[in-house]
Write an enzyme that holds these catalytic residues in place. Sequence first.
Site, PDB file in Angstrom:
ATOM      1  CG  LEU A   1       9.002  17.536   7.952  1.00 15.05           C
ATOM      2  CD1 LEU A   1       9.692  16.350   8.491  1.00 15.05           C
ATOM      3  CD2 LEU A   1      10.229  18.672   8.328  1.00 15.05           C
TER       4      LEU A   1
ATOM      5  NE  ARG B   1      -7.330   4.793   5.312  1.00 12.30           N
ATOM      6  CZ  ARG B   1      -6.091   4.928   5.965  1.00 12.30           C
ATOM      7  NH1 ARG B   1      -6.184   4.583   7.301  1.00 12.30           N
ATOM      8  NH2 ARG B   1      -4.972   5.484   5.378  1.00 12.30           N
TER       9      ARG B   1
ATOM     10  NE  ARG C   1      -0.217  10.034  10.526  1.00 12.31           N
ATOM     11  CZ  ARG C   1      -0.622   9.012   9.522  1.00 12.31           C
ATOM     12  NH1 ARG C   1       0.167   8.276   9.144  1.00 12.31           N
ATOM     13  NH2 ARG C   1      -1.883   8.998   9.561  1.00 12.31           N
TER      14      ARG C   1
ATOM     15  CE  LYS D   1      -1.645   1.783   3.966  1.00 13.29           C
ATOM     16  NZ  LYS D   1      -1.818   3.339   3.919  1.00 13.29           N
ATOM     17  CG  ASN D   2       2.505   2.674   3.384  1.00 11.17           C
ATOM     18  OD1 ASN D   2       1.423   3.492   3.454  1.00 11.17           O
ATOM     19  ND2 ASN D   2       2.855   2.180   4.765  1.00 11.17           N
TER      20      ASN D   2
ATOM     21  CG  ASP E   1       2.920   1.558   9.570  1.00  9.77           C
ATOM     22  OD1 ASP E   1       2.122   2.612  10.260  1.00  9.77           O
ATOM     23  OD2 ASP E   1       2.787   1.971   8.253  1.00  9.77           O
TER      24      ASP E   1
ATOM     25  CB  CYS F   1      -5.099   6.533  10.843  1.00  9.13           C
ATOM     26  SG  CYS F   1      -5.661   5.069  10.035  1.00  9.13           S
TER      27      CYS F   1
END
Length: 420
Positions: A128, A400, A124, A22-23, A308, A119
């Site tokens: 940056l 998700r 977060r 997914k990432n 994670d 989430c």
Amino acid sequence: MDRFIIRGGRTLAGDIEIGGAKNAALPLLCAGLLTSERLVLTNTPRIADIATMVELLASLGLATDTLDSGPTYTLSVGGDITSTEASYDIVSKMRASILVLGPLVARCGEAKVSLPGGCAIGTRPVDLHLKGLEALGAEIELSGGYVHARAPNGLTGARYVLPVASVGATENIIMAASLAKGRTELVNAAREPEITDLVVCLNAMGARIEGIGTDTLVIDGVPALHGARHPIISDRIETGTYACAVGITGGEVRLLGGRADHLDAVIRVLNEAGVETEQQGDALLVRRAGRLRGVDIMTEPYPGFPTDMQAQFMSLLSVAEGASMMTETIFENRFMHVPELNRMGAHINVHGSSAIIRGVPELSGAQVMATDLRASFSLILAGLAAKGETVLNRVYHLDRGYEAVERKLSGVGADIERAS
């Protein structure tokens, strides 16, 4: 609203197919904004976050076609960009939506992107991302909940040191710098395998990026990128999650597509806890023969232990012999699954950024509620090991990022079903 019903106490055995990451898939889809030609991505996972990203890209003008079907599938993304505004309605569903910002401003000279949602595991912030783009010459303005980025004369390469090795900021800056004039040196870049996958794909599209796998990336901008075909790497977090499922229930499972080389820290902790692993070709064999043992874990940027995987290991350690300590250094507010695990009989106490887990002989089934993506699966893991029936509510969090959970677990002997 769907829920899972889990009847615990079964040992797992057989094969589980690991899907595409997914990432990795989300930034790779955003890379489709960098070219007028088609980008074809194989091994794309069938999850809700991918559908959200496809919806977002469609709102910007890109067409996404499915070229084949299966547990994972091939997507072809491309077309003319007809809008440079990513609206709140879509972006609020998923934090990764911010990854369209760099490609849009690099290719079109401007972008208007809503501040993201996702989430509830901490703030977060996206500062940056914005500072990195400013270093490349973008003018940034925050107004009305949107980021307005402008570079009417294009972006220009620069040296930028990330104060924190942010994955998302690294990805945004890499994509933007690929089309910038001159050379960009990105220092303290995140080193996750998903970033390496993005760089490999960008280079296949004609980008000139050196330093793959290190914390310093050198990007020589090019005038344009072209289409490419790229296989998405397997999902290391899904691999680690199902490894925890084997560990908490016992038994032996082959994780097809699982790669130990992407999970060094996770493998090390699994082994310390009494879960054995062995790479067998393109599969990772996981087995547990004896009793689980308590271990101490601290989350860190890659190649450290991934945040994670924190919730899943907390479930695993809740039934291990002795005490364990879990320290979360990446995100605040990521222990929301602890009260739910304690409802099932776990003995976990949170002290600031650390949680003390005292192993118990047995968990008990209960009604529990998911709070975020990874916490959802931690409660499934607890349910698999618990005595009696566990009902997990709010499984839309799970959808998700994990595909076909009930099918994959049922296929190796778990008693789990989805109910509306």
